[in-house]
Design an enzyme around this catalytic site. Structure first.
Site: not given
Ligand code: GLC
Length: 419
Positions: A34, A38-41, A105, A161, A163, A375
């Site tokens: 990744y 990312w927003l909620w991350d 997210q 979040g 997927d 993960e």
């Molecule tokens: C995956 C997860 C998502 C998260 C992303 C980056 O897509 O499902 O929730 O934000 O990875 O970690």
């Protein structure tokens, strides 16, 4: 691993995953898998960083605000640096826009800001985030609830979040067992619909995909209450009142439209029909103190501690083990994810279920010690899957610090509220 070793491992990983670009600092959830923000991350990152690096915790959140859309939405991915190769990767080409995705997210931002503020009472930081917060939550309230039923909708499974969670199968026209490729294809087709209708969320919801998800709304409730506190601190008393009222409206709507036979279910479409798939989502309302005490007890006794459902050797599985869609290696269709454990852990503590919270913390810690910062994890064997050096494992540090400092909470707990 003792506490110091665990903390050191988290600090090392967070430093390794940190990036700086054109003046903005952020953390990659996993450098290999990744490679963007990312927003909620980033909200999880700020919570983790708040234990050892407040300055970077603030930077992490400030950088999210930089790419906020004019309508207030904050995108779920920001591609700060796009290499040649990255231009052809699946995140970059597929998610609707050039520099960001076109989805959002779960809105954990206000909560993350407040956690940091409580450490150093830096009012300047609160002020610098307020404009972004105000417009983000207003966007969700205004654009994601076209029938004004006080439940916030998502336009794509990825906005949850989670997927490929089985909560979304029926709307994607998929059976309980299908390949991840089939699932991904359907989700990308929705992004394309979104792009074609020029990112008009109410239009997309009414015509293509409209789910009112449980964790998203529980997170919204808790974050609106927090935003109300932030507004109050800054002297915006009208905003403080408004956001608090909206929080309670959503909490009531969740009880009215999502709750049945002791469980919470996502609802779909204009009729708000319940999606009766048994996932961890049923515990998410604990995070926002939505169930009454006796309802919370029932959730714990009948589901969380039920070996047929969520009490697997490593808890908690994202899908109940007796649901037809359960797959212990299926990404969001069974494996344990540490952020989910963190939400349930926090929720249980709010009700004073300290022992149950402790079980979740111990399991999370054991997973990290045994399999590293992966993960997801197999709920029976604890084997790690998916991305490596994945930051969410760092939330174990937050659970550890909470256990060490804040175990006694029942006085926070206003039980048998005005339901
Ligand atoms: C995956 C997860 C998502 C998260 C992303 C980056 O897509 O499902 O929730 O934000 O990875 O970690």
């Amino acid at each position: 691993m003792n506490d110091t070793q665990l903390k050191d491992a988290v600090v090392t990983m967070m430093c390794e995953n940190r990036r700086k670009t054109v003046g903005h600092v952020y953390t990659l959830p996993s450098p290999q898998s990744y490679p963007y923000q990312w927003l909620w991350d980033s909200c999880f990152h700020a919570i983790i960083l708040s234990h050892f690096d407040i300055a970077n915790a603030k930077e992490e959140l400030l950088s999210l605000a930089v790419r906020q859309f004019e309508n207030g939405m904050i995108p779920h991915m920001i591609y700060w640096e796009r290499s040649e190769a990255a231009e052809h990767d699946v995140f970059n080409v597929a998610w609707g826009k050039k520099d960001t995705s076109s989805l959002t997210q779960p809105p954990m931002l206000a909560y993350a800001v407040w956690r940091i503020y409580q450490l150093d009472y830096d009012i300047t930081f609160l002020k610098s985030m307020y404009f972004a917060l105000f417009h983000f939550y207003k966007y969700l309230l205004n654009e994601r609830d076209p029938y004004e039923k006080h439940l916030i909708g998502i336009i794509n499974p990825d906005e949850s979040g989670e997927d490929n969670s089985p909560r979304f199968d029926a709307l994607l026209d998929l059976p309980p067992v299908h390949t991840s490729e089939e699932n991904f294809k359907r989700r990308l087709a929705l992004v394309e619909e979104n792009r074609v209708c020029n990112f008009d969320a109410p239009f997309c919801m009414k015509n293509f995909f409209w789910v009112k998800d449980v964790p998203f709304n529980a997170i919204m409730v808790e974050n609106l209450r927090t935003l109300s506190k932030i507004a109050g601190k800054l002297g915006y008393s009208y905003d403080a009142l408004y956001f608090n009222e909206e929080a309670e409206r959503i909490a009531s709507a969740m009880r009215l439209l999502m709750f049945e036979d002791g469980m919470y279910f996502a609802t779909q479409g204009e009729h708000y029909g319940k999606i009766k798939v048994k996932t961890w989502a049923t515990f998410a309302p604990l995070f926002a103190l939505i169930p009454t005490r006796s309802e919370a007890e029932r959730l714990v006794q009948e589901h969380l501690t039920n070996e047929k459902e969520f009490a697997t050797p490593f808890s908690i599985p994202t899908v109940a083990a007796d649901d037809p869609s359960f797959n212990p290696e299926g990404f969001w269709r069974g494996p344990v994810w540490i952020a989910v454990n963190w939400f349930v852990f926090q929720g249980l503590l709010k009700y004073g279920f300290n022992e149950h919270a402790n079980v979740i913390y111990q399991h999370s810690r054991k997973l990290i010690e045994q399999s590293g910062f992966r993960e997801q994890f197999h709920p029976y064997t604890g084997a790690g899957y998916g991305a490596k050096n994945f930051t969410w494992g760092g939330l174990v540090l937050d659970m550890m610090e909470t256990q060490n400092t804040d175990l006694i909470v029942p006085e926070k707990f206003k039980m048998e509220q005005q339901h």
